[in-house]
Structures are given as C-alpha cells and as structure tokens.
Design an enzyme around this catalytic site. Structure first.
Site, mmCIF file in Angstrom:
data_model
loop_
_atom_site.group_PDB
_atom_site.id
_atom_site.type_symbol
_atom_site.label_atom_id
_atom_site.label_comp_id
_atom_site.label_asym_id
_atom_site.label_seq_id
_atom_site.Cartn_x
_atom_site.Cartn_y
_atom_site.Cartn_z
ATOM 1 N N GLN A 154 -49.494 -60.131 19.713
ATOM 2 C CA GLN A 154 -50.651 -60.915 19.195
ATOM 3 C C GLN A 154 -50.979 -60.356 17.994
ATOM 4 O O GLN A 154 -51.249 -60.885 16.882
ATOM 5 C CB GLN A 154 -51.631 -61.108 20.154
ATOM 6 N N ARG A 178 -72.047 -53.795 17.384
ATOM 7 C CA ARG A 178 -72.257 -52.653 16.389
ATOM 8 C C ARG A 178 -73.135 -52.881 15.269
ATOM 9 O O ARG A 178 -72.635 -53.371 14.247
ATOM 10 C CB ARG A 178 -70.845 -52.080 15.654
ATOM 11 N N SER A 221 -72.867 -51.983 10.849
ATOM 12 C CA SER A 221 -71.512 -52.144 10.727
ATOM 13 C C SER A 221 -71.335 -52.492 9.086
ATOM 14 O O SER A 221 -72.333 -53.238 8.702
ATOM 15 C CB SER A 221 -70.578 -53.283 11.500
ATOM 16 N N GLY A 275 -52.333 -66.600 24.669
ATOM 17 C CA GLY A 275 -50.924 -65.884 24.780
ATOM 18 C C GLY A 275 -49.776 -67.146 24.968
ATOM 19 O O GLY A 275 -49.853 -68.191 25.440
ATOM 20 N N SER A 281 -61.007 -58.431 18.359
ATOM 21 C CA SER A 281 -62.015 -58.721 19.544
ATOM 22 C C SER A 281 -61.812 -57.350 20.309
ATOM 23 O O SER A 281 -61.042 -56.539 20.417
ATOM 24 C CB SER A 281 -61.579 -59.811 20.575
ATOM 25 N N CYS A 298 -55.862 -66.384 27.479
ATOM 26 C CA CYS A 298 -57.568 -66.351 27.025
ATOM 27 C C CYS A 298 -58.161 -67.549 27.311
ATOM 28 O O CYS A 298 -59.378 -67.294 27.263
ATOM 29 C CB CYS A 298 -57.266 -65.827 25.404
ATOM 30 N N HIS A 338 -64.406 -59.623 24.460
ATOM 31 C CA HIS A 338 -63.546 -60.620 24.664
ATOM 32 C C HIS A 338 -62.941 -60.341 26.255
ATOM 33 O O HIS A 338 -61.891 -59.847 26.456
ATOM 34 C CB HIS A 338 -62.258 -60.631 24.003
ATOM 35 N N CYS A 343 -57.478 -69.506 20.759
ATOM 36 C CA CYS A 343 -55.959 -69.147 20.789
ATOM 37 C C CYS A 343 -55.554 -68.336 22.266
ATOM 38 O O CYS A 343 -56.473 -67.930 22.754
ATOM 39 C CB CYS A 343 -55.712 -68.326 19.653
#
Length: 389
Positions: free
Chosen positions: A158, A217, A220, A377, A244, A89, A345, A375
C-alpha cells in the site's frame, strides 16, 4: 417499500498504538460499544436480528468469528447471532451495506453493523506468518511485472501504491504534509468544540474511562513533518506523518426499517440512500474511491455538488487529494472534522467510524446528503451515500 435507516451510531474513542485502549481485549472493546449503542437507543438487544461486524486481522484475540464473540461478550441473549466481514479497510462500511440490504430485502428488521480492530494486540502482518504461504499467491504472479516497479519488491504494498499515486497526480511531499497538518488542525478544532461528543461513548479501561481520541498532534507543522523518513521509496514522499495512524477502536450503527423505528418510538438520523462497491487497480490499490464515488453518484441520481459532506478515508494523504482532483469536490466539504491521519485508522472499525462521524455531522449542520468512501487492500472500494432524515 422497505428502507434501511440508521437510528443511532456510536464509536469508541480511538486509541494510539499501545495507548489507552491497548490493554483491552478486542471482544471487550466490541462488547462495550454494542452495549452503549442499544442503551442509547433504549432497545432490548433481544430485538436485534443479527450483528454484522467488520474485522481485518482475524487471528489471536480477534479470531473465532469476533462478531459472534462480541455478542456473547456483551452478555446479549444467545439467540442474537453475529458474523465477521473482511473487506480490508472497508470491512465495517461493508457491514453497513450488508445490513441495509438484509433489512431492505425483508430478511431482518433490526441489525447492528460495525467493527473493531485492536492493532496494539494484533498488529498488521499477524495473519501472514512464516509457513502459511506468500500473501496473494497466483495474484502476485498475475501482476508480477507491475510489482517490479520501485518500492514494491515484487509484492503488493500500500505504501508503494501511495507513492505511485502521489507521483501520477503531481502531489509533492510538501502538498501531502500540508494536507496532513490540515487533518490534525481540523480534528483538534472539532475536539475542542466537543463536536465528537454525540458519537463517542466512554470506554472503561482498568477502572477509568477513556473518552478522547489520542492520535491528534496539536502544533503539527509542515516543517516538523519534513524531517520524517520516507520508508517505502528512497527519496519518496510517503511518511508516517502523511499516512494514517495504527490505532485501536470500535464503532457500531443501529439499522432498521423506518416502520420498525416508528413502532419503537425511535427517530432516525439518516437512511442508507445508496451503497456500492467496485474493484480497481490492485497495484496502485488506493484509487478505488474514485470509480466507487462515480458509481454511487450514478446510481443515486445525485451530483457531486448535491453532497454536503464527504468522508474519504485518509489511509495516505494522496488518497483524498487524488480523489478530490478527479471529483472536483469542494475542499471545505472534504473530511471537515479531520480524518485518519489525525484520528487514526483501526482497520475493521474505520468504515463504521466514518459513517458515525458523517451522520452526526449531517444532523448537526443540517446537511442533507453525505458520502463516505474507503480505499481497501487489493484495490477495492466501498462508497455509501446517506440522507439525513
């Protein structure tokens, strides 16, 4: 002494999975963003020494060194090289760090750093197909005991890591959903106030122009999010509503020395002040921004209170919330325009997207320092501090 400054930063609108950008080829999306960047800066692409391009799922249309393919697809001179970076990421944030280091060291004067991910066309998991072996191999064996925890099923995951973090920090489902609603509300307010106007460049799709992020959205609520299923752990807290979004997008920043910027008549937005990367627990996987932030502050000589705005990638709601509990950062400075829960993302593009949003926010608000962290992987994390100029 040489430095590395950002003279412009742009991004595409972020498309939803199978949304407005999904019919584009990833190279075409990259090419449009590259051309928009140099057009806004008013420089000839022949001046670019290299393109450092982040991408995570480098198969199919994103294979074959998409960094170089993007340069060629943009119609830039063949003399301009390009390469592809995968730090999961954080790939395009790492591209910025690599580009800055290359410029400061004198190996180049002008570099474009950024990235792309077209997750509609190359979905997560596409790079791990039957017959290629289990992802991680001996790494999984090393952590086999820890990966027997509920939700992991013997594999790095994750979502299960996010569940573990939520439990460890006492973050309830309601708290996670409240944070997610905040992300959508802030992103909607920013969109309505045209706060993304300076960073988004329209993308041509089938004779029309895409110019707005699609994932926000409106309306929400915690009550609506409470009805979503928790797929990673029975009775868990992580859902599609507080994670995400799977997205399509690209982003790019133009990096050079301040001396070169002056020679070209360009006014920098910010300089890359401090850039670090660190490793952390690969099972929880998502807590890396905490030690990465601590390392960035230590090396910069700054404190958490010196930072005017933070972009902490919202991979899952527990990530920024746990980070905030550990750092003590002020709530109003954390992801002030919303984050990946609302905006999306697109993996390989997200680092440059956060940087683009952050440096434009600093310019608009007059803040001096901004910090972004991701963060990633397998439990790594980048942290980068920018100083507005």
């Amino acid at each position: 002494m040489r430095d590395a400054v950002i003279v412009d930063a742009v991004r595409s609108p972020i498309g939803k999975r199978n949304g407005g950008l999904s019919t584009l080829h990833a190279v075409e999306l990259s090419a449009q963003v590259l051309n928009a960047l140099v057009a806004r800066a008013g420089i000839d692409p022949v001046l670019v020494d290299d393109v450092h391009w982040g991408n995570v799922i480098s198969v199919g249309q994103q294979s074959g060194n998409i960094g170089r393919m993007a340069v060629l697809g943009a119609g830039w001179p063949e003399s301009v090289p390009g390469f592809t970076i995968d730090r999961q990421c954080g790939s395009s944030q790492q591209a910025i760090s690599t580009a800055a280091a290359t410029v400061v060291s004198g190996q180049a004067d002008i570099i474009v750093a950024g990235g792309v991910e077209l997750m509609s066309g190359v979905p997560m998991g596409a790079a791990t197909v039957e017959g290629t072996g289990e992802l991680g191999g001996p790494a999984v064996t090393r952590y086999a005991e820890a990966l027997e925890a509920p939700g992991f099923h013997g594999r790095f995951n994750q979502g299960a890591g996010a569940e573990m973090i939520a439990s460890e920090y006492g973050l309830s489902r309601t708290r996670l959903d409240e944070y997610s609603v905040r992300s959508h509300e802030l992103a909607a307010a920013a969109q309505d106030a045209d706060l993304f106007a300076d960073e988004i460049v329209p993308v041509a799709v089938g004779g029309e122009l895409a110019h707005q992020d699609e994932g926000i959205r409106r309306g929400s609520t915690v009550e609506k999010l409470a009805g979503l299923r928790a797929p990673f752990l029975e009775g868990g807290s992580i859902t599609a509503g507080n994670a995400s979004q799977i997205s399509d997008g690209a982003a790019a920043v133009l990096i050079m020395t301040s001396e070169r910027a002056t020679a070209l008549g360009l006014i920098p937005l910010a300089r890359v002040h401090t850039a670090v990367v660190t490793g952390d627990d690969p099972v929880k996987m998502l807590t890396g921004p905490i030690p990465a932030t601590a390392l960035a502050l230590k090396r910069s000589g700054l404190t958490i209170d010196d930072i005017d705005a933070f972009e902490v990638n919202e991979a899952f709601a527990p990530v920024p919330l746990a980070w905030q509990l550990e750092t003590g950062a002020a709530t109003e400075r954390l992801n002030p325009l919303g984050g990946a829960i609302a905006l999306g993302h697109p993996l390989g593009a997200s680092g440059a997207r956060l940087a683009t949003t952050l440096v434009h926010h600093l310019r608009r608000t007059g803040g001096r320092y901004g910090l972004q962290t991701m963060c990633e992987g397998a439990g790594t994390a980048n942290a980068t501090i920018y100083e507005r100029l």
